[in-house]
Motif scaffolding. Sequence first.
Motif, short mmCIF file in Angstrom:
data_model
loop_
_atom_site.label_atom_id
_atom_site.label_comp_id
_atom_site.label_asym_id
_atom_site.label_seq_id
_atom_site.Cartn_x
_atom_site.Cartn_y
_atom_site.Cartn_z
N TYR A 1 0.82 -1.21 0.00
CA TYR A 1 0.00 0.00 0.00
C TYR A 1 0.85 1.26 0.00
O TYR A 1 2.03 1.23 0.38
CB TYR A 1 -0.91 0.03 1.23
N THR A 2 0.24 2.35 -0.42
CA THR A 2 0.83 3.68 -0.27
C THR A 2 0.37 4.27 1.06
O THR A 2 -0.67 3.89 1.59
CB THR A 2 0.40 4.60 -1.43
N PRO A 3 1.11 5.24 1.61
CA PRO A 3 0.75 5.78 2.92
C PRO A 3 -0.39 6.78 2.84
O PRO A 3 -0.64 7.38 1.78
CB PRO A 3 2.04 6.46 3.38
N VAL B 1 2.64 6.67 7.83
CA VAL B 1 1.63 5.72 8.34
C VAL B 1 0.90 5.09 7.17
O VAL B 1 0.29 5.79 6.35
CB VAL B 1 0.62 6.42 9.27
N TRP B 2 1.00 3.76 7.10
CA TRP B 2 0.24 2.95 6.15
C TRP B 2 -0.86 2.26 6.96
O TRP B 2 -0.56 1.32 7.72
CB TRP B 2 1.13 1.92 5.49
N PRO B 3 -2.11 2.67 6.86
CA PRO B 3 -3.16 2.13 7.74
C PRO B 3 -3.28 0.61 7.74
O PRO B 3 -3.40 -0.01 8.81
CB PRO B 3 -4.43 2.80 7.22
N GLU B 4 -3.25 -0.01 6.57
CA GLU B 4 -3.42 -1.46 6.52
C GLU B 4 -2.25 -2.17 7.20
O GLU B 4 -2.44 -3.11 7.99
CB GLU B 4 -3.54 -1.94 5.07
N THR B 5 -1.04 -1.74 6.88
CA THR B 5 0.15 -2.35 7.44
C THR B 5 0.21 -2.19 8.96
O THR B 5 0.80 -3.02 9.66
CB THR B 5 1.40 -1.73 6.80
N SER B 6 -0.42 -1.14 9.45
CA SER B 6 -0.38 -0.87 10.89
C SER B 6 -1.12 -1.91 11.70
O SER B 6 -1.03 -1.92 12.94
CB SER B 6 -0.98 0.52 11.17
N ARG B 7 -1.85 -2.81 11.05
CA ARG B 7 -2.52 -3.89 11.77
C ARG B 7 -1.54 -4.99 12.18
O ARG B 7 -1.89 -5.87 12.98
CB ARG B 7 -3.62 -4.50 10.91
N LEU B 8 -0.33 -4.94 11.67
CA LEU B 8 0.65 -5.98 11.98
C LEU B 8 1.26 -5.76 13.36
O LEU B 8 1.78 -4.69 13.66
CB LEU B 8 1.77 -5.98 10.94
#
Length: 414
Positions: free
Chosen positions: A161-163, A232-239
């Motif tokens: 994803y892009t941030p 901040v990449w919202p999707e990646t932040s779930r990791l």
Amino acid sequence: MYAPVLSLVSTFVLASLTDAKTVLDRQCWHEYPLVTAHISSSTDRTKEYAFVIQDSIHRITEFGAPWTHPPKCTLILRNINDKLCVYTSTSFANGRGISIITTPTIAKQYAGLPAFTDQSALNAQQINEPTYTWRASTILNKGIGMLATKPLVFADRVTSYTPAFLALLEDELTTHEREKWWRLAIEQLPAQTKEEFLGLAYVFGDERFRVQDIVQANTFQVEIGGRNHLAVWPETSRLNHACNPNAQYIINTDMLSHTVRATRPIAEGEEITISYTSPLDPYSVRQNHLRPSFRFKCACSRCTSHTSDDTLSLIHSLQAQLNDWSASSTGSPEMAEQLLQLHREEGLEGFMDVAYGFAALAYSAVGDETGAVKYAEKAKEAILMKDGMWSANLRIWEELLMNVKAHWSWRRRE
């Protein structure tokens, strides 16, 4: 990302990569561990949020593509000798949108990146497209995490994803001022992207500093225009974090993309994790980074093991022996294979580029071209997954692969 809610303290600690790109002196190739940058200001509750931008904002009257909002700027900041401006494009990445807080000069560099100038490149690399390999779920004692929705194997893509948000790393604005600017940046995003950002985990729980709180818990660092920016990449932040992660990420600064891939088999329903710190550091160093930066004590299998630090010491000892090229060196392919196995036992599959490199050299040193090529290729693959095509270390193994028998290591230990 994991971030329990705690009472507010007077210092926000933002995770970033070290500016100096610290080299671990126990390795012959670079490893860039996460460190912390402290951004401090008064939080004595004497001043509330400024929701309406007032006289301190300077508007840039001339603007155009790719920005869809007139940039709004601070006064000149002494430490960077420039102003910071909020640049937003709601059309970026097919309407996903992006907000960037940076200097006017660096904003021009952002605007010239392929991520902005070539939407087809984003499409060709399937950036911002769902992989249907994961789902967000509540995980005991960890908050929201990411679970695999199907079995994954090595190198399977999890996210790309892009941030939504980037901000130049500075320590001159007060906490209240910074929140004002960062909130403006988030408010200008498209509704869905804004909602995803504001739905991320946070650390302290004080609504007056909500945006900074979210950034603290979910930030990565990217260098653009020679300056560090928080992203901040919202999707990646779930990791969530683990010191033996089963996934690895790479940031492409041309595409502004953050891509995560599996580093070992992951079962359906298993949590997908990355490492927030260098997993090659001993237990105390890892905990001393994670506690102040992310406000939690890691309890992964390595951190609860009584033997993990001893294994790391053995790894470092083997690397030192393999890196000894004197006439009395005991380095050998068998020693290199032991080094690789120790990495696997520790769950460090995503950090094996150095170990693969030592193996390539060890096989080359005894005249085994097949073994040297095999592990040089694996070292390249590991570097591309962790550090990217821009890594200087990549050149080391490309040189060996061009002509193993002409490499300096060939038959050095026969």
